[in-house]
Write a protein that holds these residues in place. Structure first.
Motif, short mmCIF file in Angstrom:
data_model
loop_
_atom_site.label_atom_id
_atom_site.label_comp_id
_atom_site.label_asym_id
_atom_site.label_seq_id
_atom_site.Cartn_x
_atom_site.Cartn_y
_atom_site.Cartn_z
N HIS A 128 53.73 117.52 -18.44
CA HIS A 128 52.91 116.40 -17.98
C HIS A 128 51.90 115.97 -19.05
O HIS A 128 51.62 114.78 -19.20
CB HIS A 128 52.15 116.78 -16.70
N PRO A 179 53.61 114.14 -22.90
CA PRO A 179 53.92 112.70 -22.93
C PRO A 179 52.66 111.84 -22.93
O PRO A 179 52.61 110.80 -23.60
CB PRO A 179 54.75 112.49 -21.66
N PHE A 230 50.99 110.02 -15.24
CA PHE A 230 51.21 111.35 -15.82
C PHE A 230 50.65 112.47 -14.94
O PHE A 230 50.74 113.64 -15.29
CB PHE A 230 50.57 111.43 -17.21
N ALA A 235 51.77 109.23 -25.93
CA ALA A 235 51.56 107.82 -25.61
C ALA A 235 50.15 107.37 -25.99
O ALA A 235 49.96 106.27 -26.54
CB ALA A 235 51.79 107.58 -24.11
#
Length: 211
Positions: free
Chosen positions: A5, A8, A139, A12
């Motif tokens: 979790h 990413p 997320f 980003a």
């Protein structure tokens, strides 16, 4: 929270903060104009501005702005006007020479003033408020407590944004040695000023539906 979790989100966020925007333009402009000594002030202003925007979003301000066209428009116009104001000031900024460095007026280059400018440009960006509300929840692990995850995500984003701003400031300060010519400085000031004015106009014209 698992690595699946967090990672990413970190990737980003790193990509997003690396894309030049109004805040990066301001950081680079100050570093080019005044050197490395103001890198910490601009970076601190950016960090606090991001913290304000993220915290306000997580507390529900972003949701209110998304639902209220009036509040959104008010904040949008304030932020846009401030960007245009800074762009005009940078456009009209006097160039510095080696002989005039010691006697230059520093009323507009005080650390506190530069910190305040960087903070205002970052915190008054309505797109950031909406973005955090739309971005962060994607997320979050629904099977774990939300608050600890939000704190970790916010801390992660702030660290990345701060390092990014400081990196841009150091690079611009290093490049400043190559732009000692008053003519080049004038071009840099007017280019940076034009970009800030353009960013302000874009913010003013940016549609609420594009958030």
């Amino acid at each position: 929270m698992t690595l699946a979790h967090w990672l990413p989100f970190a990737i980003a966020s790193a990509i997003l903060v690396a894309i030049p925007g109004p805040t990066v333009l301001l950081v680079v402009s100050y570093a080019l104009g005044h050197g490395r000594r103001y890198a910490l002030a601009t970076t601190a202003g950016v960090a606090l501005g991001d913290f304000t925007a993220m915290t306000a979003s997580m507390l529900g301000l972003g949701v209110i702005l998304a639902a209220s066209a009036t509040l959104f428009s008010m904040l949008k116009w304030v932020g846009a006007a401030y960007l245009i104001y800074l762009g005009i000031k940078l456009w009209r900024a006097p160039v510095m020479t080696a002989d005039s460095t010691d006697s230059a007026d520093t009323s507009e280059t005080r650390t506190g003033r530069i910190f305040a400018h960087a903070y205002a440009v970052t915190a008054l960006n309505p797109k950031s408020l909406i973005f955090f509300v739309a971005f962060v929840p994607q997320f979050i692990d629904p099977h774990a407590a939300a608050l600890p995850q939000i704190v970790i995500f916010e801390a992660t984003f702030l660290v990345l944004a701060t390092l990014n701003a400081f990196g841009y400031a150091l690079l611009a300060a290093a490049a400043r040695r190559a732009v000692r010519s008053p003519r080049v400085q004038r071009v840099v000031n007017r280019t940076g000023g034009s970009l800030l004015i353009g960013a302000g106009l874009f913010a003013a014209l940016w549609k609420k539906s594009a958030a």
